[in-house]
Design an enzyme around this catalytic site. Structure first.
Site, short mmCIF file in Angstrom:
data_model
loop_
_atom_site.label_atom_id
_atom_site.label_comp_id
_atom_site.label_asym_id
_atom_site.label_seq_id
_atom_site.Cartn_x
_atom_site.Cartn_y
_atom_site.Cartn_z
N ASP A 146 51.53 23.13 100.41
CA ASP A 146 52.61 22.24 100.87
C ASP A 146 52.49 20.85 100.23
OD1 ASP A 146 53.66 24.16 102.53
OD2 ASP A 146 52.94 23.26 104.39
N ARG A 196 58.05 25.49 94.74
CA ARG A 196 59.01 25.37 95.85
C ARG A 196 59.62 23.97 95.77
NH1 ARG A 196 56.21 25.04 101.39
NH2 ARG A 196 55.82 27.25 101.07
P1 FAD Z 1 69.46 18.79 105.15
O1 FAD Z 1 70.54 17.98 104.55
O2 FAD Z 1 68.42 18.11 105.98
O3 FAD Z 1 70.07 19.95 106.03
C1 FAD Z 1 71.16 20.75 105.61
C2 FAD Z 1 71.67 21.53 106.81
O4 FAD Z 1 70.65 22.41 107.30
C3 FAD Z 1 72.00 20.67 108.02
O5 FAD Z 1 73.30 20.18 107.96
C4 FAD Z 1 71.78 21.64 109.16
O6 FAD Z 1 72.87 22.53 109.27
C5 FAD Z 1 70.59 22.43 108.71
N1 FAD Z 1 69.33 21.81 109.16
C6 FAD Z 1 68.41 21.18 108.37
N2 FAD Z 1 67.36 20.75 109.10
C7 FAD Z 1 67.61 21.10 110.37
C8 FAD Z 1 66.89 20.94 111.59
N3 FAD Z 1 65.71 20.35 111.62
N4 FAD Z 1 67.43 21.43 112.72
C9 FAD Z 1 68.62 22.06 112.70
N5 FAD Z 1 69.36 22.26 111.56
C10 FAD Z 1 68.86 21.78 110.42
N6 FAD Z 1 59.02 19.18 103.18
C11 FAD Z 1 57.94 18.55 102.68
O7 FAD Z 1 57.91 17.31 102.61
N7 FAD Z 1 56.86 19.27 102.21
C12 FAD Z 1 56.85 20.64 102.23
O8 FAD Z 1 55.85 21.24 101.79
C13 FAD Z 1 57.98 21.32 102.74
N8 FAD Z 1 58.03 22.67 102.77
C14 FAD Z 1 59.21 23.28 103.13
C15 FAD Z 1 59.31 24.67 103.06
C16 FAD Z 1 60.51 25.29 103.30
C17 FAD Z 1 60.60 26.78 103.17
C18 FAD Z 1 61.66 24.51 103.68
C19 FAD Z 1 62.98 25.16 103.92
C20 FAD Z 1 61.54 23.15 103.82
C21 FAD Z 1 60.33 22.52 103.57
N9 FAD Z 1 60.20 21.14 103.72
C22 FAD Z 1 59.06 20.53 103.23
C23 FAD Z 1 61.21 20.36 104.48
C24 FAD Z 1 62.26 19.78 103.56
O9 FAD Z 1 61.69 18.78 102.76
C25 FAD Z 1 63.42 19.17 104.38
O10 FAD Z 1 62.93 18.17 105.21
C26 FAD Z 1 64.17 20.18 105.24
O11 FAD Z 1 64.27 21.42 104.61
C27 FAD Z 1 65.61 19.69 105.52
O12 FAD Z 1 66.30 19.51 104.30
P2 FAD Z 1 67.51 20.47 103.82
O13 FAD Z 1 67.32 20.69 102.36
O14 FAD Z 1 67.57 21.68 104.62
O15 FAD Z 1 68.80 19.57 103.93
#
Ligand code: FAD
Length: 319
Positions: A146, A196
């Protein structure tokens, strides 16, 4: 507009011991924890991953914990990962035609394996990661490291590079909100490299990270294009419909084999979309956290949605 105007406020407040006590000690918490966290123990995790694999989704399991400053805790973390990998190797795996990815992966945070220990932290974390990778290799399980806050990025990528000489399938995570990430994508898009790409979940200063939602999305699109046109194996970690569509368009445009990249989402978020993608024959992996140290993970998830502020306020008043 900022990513979510309340996000930095919630993440800053989450550091307060008072808020932590309020949230971990109230009844309103249990339901919301259950939405995002599969359970506190491996016994609770087991049926959750069984159901996900049965629905033709792949999994990446994270044993929750971070920022360990105690050697004993870092050792205990490794022991839990070794037992977890043994459990996962026994889980029935779905038959996924055309998909070469390991159905089962574990995600690890180097800060949980000892990276932040005061003496020799990065070397201890690297040794611990090696032990996890060796066990995973035997079990046919992948490992991805991560990404944590930006102060750890150089140390983490350097450990991944070192260990990839022994375990070429070892994956890393890049965060599109960091200014440096486009260059990191270019450097890490070579043959066999599993990356990722996510937006990034930590509170970062404007000197190192984009603050506006539109800038983060644009950066993600540039990074995605580099990875999709590269020779590695991109892991498209987002729930954002714009970015999921962009990945689908880039697959068609670049002629990338459908089995040579994957979508990734978090447990408890956009379940129907996960099933739609998996049903279309594309590898779709769900990141499944478990363990009792869920506070940091939960507050990052809640900070992503302004609607969740109400939860924090309820936790405080019901204390
Ligand atoms: P956003 O603009 O935040 O969300 C898009 C849409 O997704 C929203 O409108 C909503 O419908 C839905 N959504 C998103 N988040 C939520 C929530 N919490 N609750 C409800 N609905 C939601 N981050 C790191 O810093 N380090 C990592 O190692 C890391 N690993 C990850 C691994 C995976 C498989 C994923 C999917 C995410 C990971 N993340 C990690 C988190 C990532 O950085 C984001 O903070 C998170 O995925 C939200 O961003 P988004 O791209 O979904 O976009």
């Amino acid at each position: 507009m900022d990513m979510n105007p309340l996000r930095p406020v919630i993440l800053a407040a989450a550091d307060s011991p008072r808020l932590k006590r309020a949230i971990t000690g109230t009844k309103v918490t249990a339901g919301i924890v259950r939405r995002f966290v599969a359970g506190e123990t491996r016994a609770e995790l087991r049926p959750v991953i069984g159901d996900l694999l049965a629905s033709r989704r792949l999994i990446s399991v994270d044993f929750l914990g971070e920022n360990t400053t105690d050697r004993g805790q870092a050792d205990a973390m490794v022991a839990e990962y070794l037992s977890l990998i043994k459990d996962l190797s026994a889980a029935p795996r779905p038959d996924l035609p055309g998909i070469g990815a390991a159905p089962v992966e574990v995600s690890v945070k180097l800060s949980a394996l000892g990276q932040a220990l005061p003496v020799d932290g990065p070397a201890i974390a690297a040794d611990h990661l090696r032990a996890v990778c060796a066990k995973a290799d035997e079990a046919g399980v992948w490992v991805t490291v991560d990404a944590e806050d930006h102060t750890t990025t150089d140390a983490t990528l350097s450990t991944v590079r070192e260990l990839r000489t022994e375990f070429p399938w070892l994956g890393a995570v890049l965060q599109a909100y960091l200014h440096r990430t486009e260059a990191d994508c270019a450097a890490l898009s070579g043959h066999g490299s599993r990356i990722r790409l996510c937006k990034g979940a930590y509170r970062e200063p404007r000197e190192v990270a984009f603050q506006r939602a539109s800038e983060v999305t644009d950066s993600y699109l540039r990074c995605l294009e580099i990875l999709m046109r590269g020779e590695g194996y991109p892991m498209v970690a987002t729930h954002d419909p714009v970015l999921i569509l962009a990945a689908e368009q880039l697959t068609a445009e670049t002629g990338r084999d459908i089995g040579n990249f994957e979508h990734q989402m978090l447990y408890g978020i956009r379940d129907a979309e996960q099933l739609r993608l998996a049903g279309g024959g594309v590898a779709t992996r769900v990141y499944v956290p478990y363990g009792s140290q869920w506070y940091g993970y939960l507050t990052r998830r809640l900070a992503e949605r302004p609607a969740n502020l109400a939860f924090f306020l309820r936790a405080l008043v019901s204390k």
